[in-house]
Motif scaffolding. Structure first.
Motif, mmCIF file in Angstrom:
data_model
loop_
_atom_site.group_PDB
_atom_site.id
_atom_site.type_symbol
_atom_site.label_atom_id
_atom_site.label_comp_id
_atom_site.label_asym_id
_atom_site.label_seq_id
_atom_site.Cartn_x
_atom_site.Cartn_y
_atom_site.Cartn_z
ATOM 1 N N ALA A 175 0.870 -1.183 0.000
ATOM 2 C CA ALA A 175 0.000 0.000 0.000
ATOM 3 C C ALA A 175 0.902 1.227 0.000
ATOM 4 O O ALA A 175 2.061 1.167 0.418
ATOM 5 C CB ALA A 175 -0.908 0.008 1.223
ATOM 6 N N SER A 176 0.355 2.321 -0.478
ATOM 7 C CA SER A 176 1.130 3.553 -0.591
ATOM 8 C C SER A 176 0.239 4.749 -0.330
ATOM 9 O O SER A 176 -0.964 4.709 -0.592
ATOM 10 C CB SER A 176 1.723 3.660 -2.006
ATOM 11 N N THR A 177 0.868 5.817 0.150
ATOM 12 C CA THR A 177 0.164 7.088 0.212
ATOM 13 C C THR A 177 0.024 7.604 -1.219
ATOM 14 O O THR A 177 0.738 7.147 -2.123
ATOM 15 C CB THR A 177 0.940 8.110 1.058
ATOM 16 N N LEU A 178 -0.840 8.556 -1.410
ATOM 17 C CA LEU A 178 -1.030 9.117 -2.743
ATOM 18 C C LEU A 178 0.248 9.775 -3.264
ATOM 19 O O LEU A 178 0.497 9.787 -4.468
ATOM 20 C CB LEU A 178 -2.190 10.115 -2.726
ATOM 21 N N ASP A 179 1.085 10.269 -2.354
ATOM 22 C CA ASP A 179 2.336 10.890 -2.791
ATOM 23 C C ASP A 179 3.504 9.899 -2.845
ATOM 24 O O ASP A 179 4.662 10.293 -2.962
ATOM 25 C CB ASP A 179 2.684 12.135 -1.959
ATOM 26 N N GLY A 180 3.206 8.599 -2.806
ATOM 27 C CA GLY A 180 4.204 7.586 -3.109
ATOM 28 C C GLY A 180 5.087 7.098 -1.980
ATOM 29 O O GLY A 180 6.219 6.682 -2.227
ATOM 30 N N TYR A 181 4.582 7.091 -0.761
ATOM 31 C CA TYR A 181 5.375 6.613 0.366
ATOM 32 C C TYR A 181 4.725 5.411 1.038
ATOM 33 O O TYR A 181 3.507 5.340 1.191
ATOM 34 C CB TYR A 181 5.595 7.729 1.390
ATOM 35 N N LEU A 182 5.589 4.467 1.463
ATOM 36 C CA LEU A 182 5.140 3.283 2.197
ATOM 37 C C LEU A 182 4.955 3.582 3.677
ATOM 38 O O LEU A 182 4.114 2.989 4.336
ATOM 39 C CB LEU A 182 6.174 2.155 2.060
ATOM 40 N N ASN A 218 5.371 -4.110 15.920
ATOM 41 C CA ASN A 218 3.935 -3.864 15.853
ATOM 42 C C ASN A 218 3.060 -5.109 15.785
ATOM 43 O O ASN A 218 1.883 -5.039 16.109
ATOM 44 C CB ASN A 218 3.637 -2.969 14.643
ATOM 45 N N GLU A 219 3.605 -6.209 15.331
ATOM 46 C CA GLU A 219 2.803 -7.422 15.192
ATOM 47 C C GLU A 219 3.255 -8.540 16.121
ATOM 48 O O GLU A 219 2.487 -9.447 16.414
ATOM 49 C CB GLU A 219 2.848 -7.923 13.733
ATOM 50 N N ASP A 253 8.712 5.896 10.108
ATOM 51 C CA ASP A 253 8.351 4.511 9.773
ATOM 52 C C ASP A 253 6.966 4.134 10.300
ATOM 53 O O ASP A 253 6.684 2.972 10.558
ATOM 54 C CB ASP A 253 9.408 3.508 10.253
ATOM 55 N N SER A 254 6.115 5.127 10.436
ATOM 56 C CA SER A 254 4.756 4.888 10.900
ATOM 57 C C SER A 254 3.841 4.536 9.730
ATOM 58 O O SER A 254 3.968 5.078 8.629
ATOM 59 C CB SER A 254 4.200 6.134 11.597
ATOM 60 N N LEU A 255 2.909 3.629 10.000
ATOM 61 C CA LEU A 255 1.876 3.258 9.035
ATOM 62 C C LEU A 255 0.491 3.687 9.507
ATOM 63 O O LEU A 255 -0.513 3.160 9.043
ATOM 64 C CB LEU A 255 1.868 1.736 8.804
ATOM 65 N N ASP A 256 0.435 4.662 10.416
ATOM 66 C CA ASP A 256 -0.868 5.085 10.908
ATOM 67 C C ASP A 256 -1.772 5.578 9.786
ATOM 68 O O ASP A 256 -2.990 5.420 9.836
ATOM 69 C CB ASP A 256 -0.747 6.120 12.025
#
Length: 187
Positions: free
Chosen positions: A12-19, A65-66, A24-27
Motif C-alpha cells: 500500500a502507498s500514500t497518494l504521494d508515493g510513500y510506504l 507492531n505485530e 516509519d509509521s503506518l498510521d
C-alpha cells in the motif's frame, strides 16, 4: 516451463508515493477503511504465496507492531529477511540472508514451491528484485492521504504496464506488470 513462481510486490502507498512516513509509521494506512473481501484483497493474494521476502526495516516494523506482547510471528510460510545486520530470527520459518536477490533466486523459487514469492517491502528491496529481473508485478493500494516524505514506494526508474484497477472502499488499487528499467533520454 511453468510461469511459477512469480515475484510479486504487494503493498500500500500514500497518494504521494510513500510506504511509511519519516518515523516509519503506518498510521496513515491503518486508519483507512477497506473491504477485507473487496477487490485485490489480502486474503486472495496471500493464498497464492509460498514464500516471502523483506528488508530489515519491514522486519523490525513487524517485530515492533505485530510480534509484541508475546504474540507469535504472523506467517507460517518461509520468510527471508535481506540484511547485513546480525539478526536473530523470531521463528523457525525465518531465514536471514545477505547479498543480492539474484544470489538467492534458486532458494526462493524452491521455498515457494508451486506458489509465488511476495516481496513484502520495502520499496528499495522491491527495486533490487526488479533490477535483478526478479519482479514480475507490483500491486499497490493507494490511500487517500499524503505524508510529504518517508520511505518511497519504488525508488528506481522502471516502466510498468497497467494490467488492472479497482476501488476498494478508500483505496484505488492497481496491478502492474514490470516492463523493465527506464532509460534516460539525453537532451
Amino acid at each position: 516451463m511453468s510461469a511459477r513462481p512469480k515475484f510479486r510486490y504487494y503493498t500500500a502507498s500514500t497518494l504521494d508515493g510513500y510506504l511509511a512516513d519519516l518515523d516509519d509509521s503506518l498510521d496513515w494506512l491503518l486508519t483507512q477503511p477497506i473491504d477485507e473481501n473487496g477487490p485485490m484483497n489480502y486474503t486472495e493474494f496471500i493464498a497464492d504465496i509460498g514464500a516471502m521476502v523483506m528488508g530489515w526495516t519491514t522486519y523490525r516494523w513487524l517485530l515492533d507492531n505485530e510480534v509484541s506482547d508475546g504474540k507469535p510471528w504472523p506467517y507460517d510460510m518461509p520468510c527471508f529477511v535481506f540484511t547485513h545486520r546480525d539478526v536473530v530470527p523470531v521463528a523457525e520459518s525465518i531465514s536471514v540472508v545477505a547479498g543480492s536477490p539474484a544470489d538467492h533466486r534458486d532458494l526462493l523459487i524452491a521455498a515457494a514451491g508451486d506458489k509465488d514469492v511476495w516481496i513484502v517491502g520495502g520499496g528499495d528491496l522491491a527495486a533490487q528484485f526488479a533490477e535483478a529481473g526478479m519482479l514480475d508485478e507490483i500491486v499497490v493500494s493507494f490511500a487517500p492521504v499524503t505524508v510529504g516524505a518517508g520511505r518511497p514506494l519504488f525508488p528506481r526508474r522502471f516502466d510498468l504496464e497497467l494490467i488492472d484497477t479497482a476501488r476498494n472502499r478508500a483505496f484505488v488499487c492497481a496491478r502492474y506488470a514490470v516492463v523493465g528499467p527506464r532509460s534516460r533520454i539525453s537532451s
